[in-house]
Design an enzyme around this catalytic site. Structure first.
Site, short mmCIF file in Angstrom:
data_model
loop_
_atom_site.label_atom_id
_atom_site.label_comp_id
_atom_site.label_asym_id
_atom_site.label_seq_id
_atom_site.Cartn_x
_atom_site.Cartn_y
_atom_site.Cartn_z
CG ASP A 1 -2.16 0.84 1.02
OD1 ASP A 1 -3.18 0.60 1.68
OD2 ASP A 1 -2.09 1.74 0.17
C1 GLC Z 1 -4.51 4.11 0.00
C2 GLC Z 1 -5.39 2.92 0.33
C3 GLC Z 1 -5.48 1.90 -0.76
C4 GLC Z 1 -5.35 2.57 -2.12
C5 GLC Z 1 -3.96 3.16 -2.20
C6 GLC Z 1 -3.73 3.88 -3.54
O1 GLC Z 1 -3.75 4.45 1.11
O2 GLC Z 1 -5.11 2.24 1.54
O3 GLC Z 1 -6.74 1.22 -0.62
O4 GLC Z 1 -5.54 1.61 -3.15
O5 GLC Z 1 -3.69 4.05 -1.15
O6 GLC Z 1 -4.54 5.00 -3.64
#
Ligand code: GLC
Length: 754
Positions: free
Chosen positions: A312
């Site tokens: 993430d």
């Molecule tokens: C965010 C979220 C994730 C998302 C990623 C990209 O922090 O936790 O669900 O896909 O960043 O935006």
């Protein structure tokens, strides 16, 4: 003799000829797939043989648009120098996250792909990622669908597939080829600020709906466009933090991980999901990004996942900054690579590339380990057709069937919204009286679309779709013969209360919205699940106006309304119902839409009583509204539960069951039949019941419809131990469906686990 032999012989070989004719096309297809796969493997091997170490590590790196745009935001205007630095100097293989018009998207991505393909040494096209989690929610012209918690209350896999299809069409058309969706986390903690992104608290519902979404999204193939990879997230145990607050520690016993949290991911992997995103948090004291047990042993070896494992956002850095799980980012990088990470969503830093290069030079990581991840990335690029379809044609509107998509959006909302309470006031059929409309979301578009709409935390009203209805405009259209008085509520003063009472005297019914302001992730952390005081006071004021009140809940999680609920004549849970949400709510109020949603989560009665429906027998389950609750304007009667047996003596035996449901009402409707199984005893204590199957069907007035289900011991009568091994125990079970409870027994000679 010869003739007879020929005749006899001929007759003997005829079945084989028939078999050959049948299986030959299958064999040819398999051969051609095998050929294609090995041809792709050859191409990948050839490409990798030319790649430098840095070019390989660049394919494992994902950078945010904000690092390469002219103003450092998600706006779709490239900063060519920054972008060339990312792609030419750092060899970055993928980018994520922007917002703007369809045309801006196409021009922006084509410019990126052109530079990547025509100016980099090997011309490898880019993966472009986005969070289109409720439709094409980062495109101005996107069809913003109900968020998953609302949609999951439809219990309709076909409807979820339709939503995935229009999301894919509206996404692929822009040149985006990687969608960080669906969330496969369990929505079992009502405090968790991402509950509205989940398909609810039940593992089977999350797995079935998530799999339907993945299969549909990944099979959409539009001529002249690349395909779209889905991404199951966030593996694993993200959604049940002890505190309820986002990214705080979760303590989840292995047995619960396997019996609950892993189920939707296992189903998503079986559905062929191309990528999995990792939980930012820590589970049982280990940051998941550094857990080889979870990312290699469980995810890759036990569940057989062979796709891309992506972090993430900035999560290798967060191992140090958020968890103190490593002494520095370089050590965290080593731990993450050793755990099984393939791509780092580094976002705005190139340090990952530098650390991996150093770790290889120091002999801490082998180039072979890097090749394992790079192969996955290149394989996905080939699979999506990126090497053939790199640039998007700029006639996007030809694939963008807006009206059809809006109809699906209204159907999705209309069949998901849940009628929680109705004393008989609804539907307001042929109503031509006066409606007094009030509440925080009564004239809002952004609150209906929810967060992750054009902006991470939800865009302001002026950026919302111009032609979208608010509840105010939708009611005016739905009830042309009525007068709609809209009372703006902001602060409640004595004067406001007096004004409200004066207006209420003129009306026949009050429609009031309550719930939550918008939030994403940690910005939605709350210490108390109760409605905020202003909203409570406002609801009390509507109740004190001595007129029938209909409450519409616009919220991302079940805020506590106990105490207020008893004075409401009707209550509707709409969650975040999307761009056609107001139209759907108005349709339900008027009876144009017969509500068929059922809660995919438990609506708590008390602030800190978070007990899911699959609780243990020693727990009290006293929700305000239970999992599976939802009213209709039809009435359905369950008849004739049939079981073809009530004793299982061998593992391979099955029990076929059926129940007949008749619509005893006067209007057509849809009914979801929920089949539960209770295992009455277990060495590991068993939940009082578990959903084993669900199905939704349309039933006309007076019609009787049969619902079938087959109980399969390995699938429905086992449970996992803390290592994920299936345990099979003899004993009594109860099948529960509608008003029925039917006992059956499993008494096997051999109860060795599967
Ligand atoms: C965010 C979220 C994730 C998302 C990623 C990209 O922090 O936790 O669900 O896909 O960043 O935006």
């Amino acid at each position: 003799m010869n003739n007879m032999f020929i005749n006899t012989g001929y007759k003997n070989i005829l079945p084989f000829v028939r078999l050959g004719v049948l299986i030959l096309p299958i064999l040819l297809l398999l051969y051609s797939c095998q050929e294609k796969r090995s041809e792709t493997d050859r191409k990948i091997d050839e490409l990798m043989s030319k790649m430098t170490l840095d070019e390989k590590i660049g394919q494992m790196t994902q950078i945010c648009f904000s690092t390469i745009t002219h103003d450092g935001t998600k706006s779709l205007k490239l900063h060519p120098d920054s972008f060339r630095s990312a792609v030419i100097n750092h060899h970055v293989g993928s980018f994520l996250s922007g917002t703007g018009s369809a045309r801006e998207w196409i021009v922006f991505i084509n410019e990126m792909q052109k530079i990547a393909v025509e100016e980099s040494r090997l011309g490898i096209p880019l993966l472009i990622g986005i969070d289109h989690i409720h439709g094409a929610n980062y495109v101005n012209e996107g069809t913003f669908l109900p968020h998953n918690l609302t949609l999951s209350c439809s219990f309709d896999t076909l409807l979820v597939s339709k939503c995935a299809e229009i999301t894919a069409i509206e996404t692929i058309g822009l040149g985006i080829n990687w969608n960080f969706s669906p969330v496969l986390d369990l929505g079992k903690n009502p405090y968790w600020p991402r509950l509205y992104e989940t398909y609810g608290e039940d593992p089977l519902v999350c797995g079935k709906l998530g799999s339907a979404y993945i299969k549909t999204m990944q099979k959409i193939n539009i001529k002249n466009y690349s395909r779209l990879a889905a991404c199951g997230k966030h593996f694993i145990g993200y959604s049940d933090p002890k505190s309820g607050w986002d990214r705080t520690p979760a303590e989840i016993p292995g047995q619960i991980l396997y019996e609950q949290h892993i189920v939707p991911f296992e189903m998503g992997i079986d559905a062929g999901v191309e990528s999995i995103m990792i939980n930012s948090g820590e589970v049982n004291g280990i940051p998941v990004h550094t857990s080889k047990q979870l990312l290699t042993h469980v995810l890759q070896k036990q569940l057989g996942f062979e796709g891309i494992i992506i972090t993430d956002i900035k999560d290798i850095m967060k191992v140090v900054e958020m968890h103190s799980g490593a002494k520095n980012e370089k050590e965290a990088t080593l731990m993450a690579i050793e755990a099984g990470v393939d791509v780092s969503m580094a976002c705005n830093s190139y340090d990952f590339i530098r650390y991996v290069r150093e770790l290889i030079k120091e002999g801490n990581i082998t180039e072979e380990r890097i090749d394992h991840s790079v192969k996955k990335v290149l394989k996905l690029k080939y699979k999506l057709g990126l090497f053939e379809q790199t640039y998007m044609k700029e006639h996007y509107d030809t694939v963008y069937r807006k009206q059809t998509h809006l109809q699906i959006a209204q159907k999705a909302a209309g069949e998901s919204i849940v009628l929680l309470k109705n004393t008989g006031i609804l539907p307001l059929k042929d109503f031509n009286g006066t409606i007094l409309l009030t509440g925080f979301a009564s004239n809002s578009k952004r609150l209906l679309n929810g967060s992750w709409t054009l902006e991470w935390q939800g865009a302001e009203e002026r950026r919302q779709p111009r032609d979208m209805y608010t509840l105010k405009t939708a009611l005016a259209e739905e009830f042309p013969g009525s007068q709609i008085i809209h009372f703006i509520n902001d602060t409640i003063t004595t004067d406001k209360k007096r004004q409200f009472r004066a207006m209420a005297r003129q009306c026949d019914v009050i429609v009031v919205t309550a719930g939550e302001e918008l939030y994403s992730e940690f910005k939605g952390n709350i210490p108390n699940l109760k409605l905020d005081k202003t909203q409570q006071d406002w609801l009390k004021m509507t109740i004190n106006a001595d007129k029938p009140v209909v409450l519409i809940l616009i919220e991302g999680r079940p805020r506590i309304i106990t105490g207020l609920e008893k004075d409401m004549k009707a209550i509707i849970f709409a969650g975040y119902p999307g761009v056609m949400g107001a139209n759907a709510i108005a349709g339900i109020l008027s009876g144009r839409i017969n509500p068929s949603g059922k809660l995919s989560f438990t609506y708590p009665r008390h602030v800190h009583h978070n007990v899911p429906y699959y609780h243990k027998i020693s727990e009290e389950y006293i929700p305000l509204y239970p999992f599976g609750h939802g009213l209709s304007y039809s009435t359905f009667k369950y008849n004739h539960l049939q079981m073809n047996d009530t004793l299982i003596k061998h593992k391979r035996e099955k029990i076929d069951v059926s129940v007949e449901v008749s619509n005893t009402g006067s209007i057509e409707g849809k009914e979801t039949v929920l089949w539960y199984i209770s295992d009455l005893t277990g060495r590991i204590t068993r939940p009082v019941k578990k959903l084993a199957h669900f199905e939704k069907k349309h039933i006309k007035p007076g019609e009787k419809v049969l619902f079938n289900f087959t109980i399969i011991p390995e699938q429905h009568l086992t449970y996992p131990n803390r290592h994920g091994n299936k345990i099979l125990e003899n004993g009594k079970f109860v099948l529960r469906v509608g008003p029925y409870e039917k006992c059956f027994v499993m008494d096997l000679e051999d109860t060795s686990t599967y």
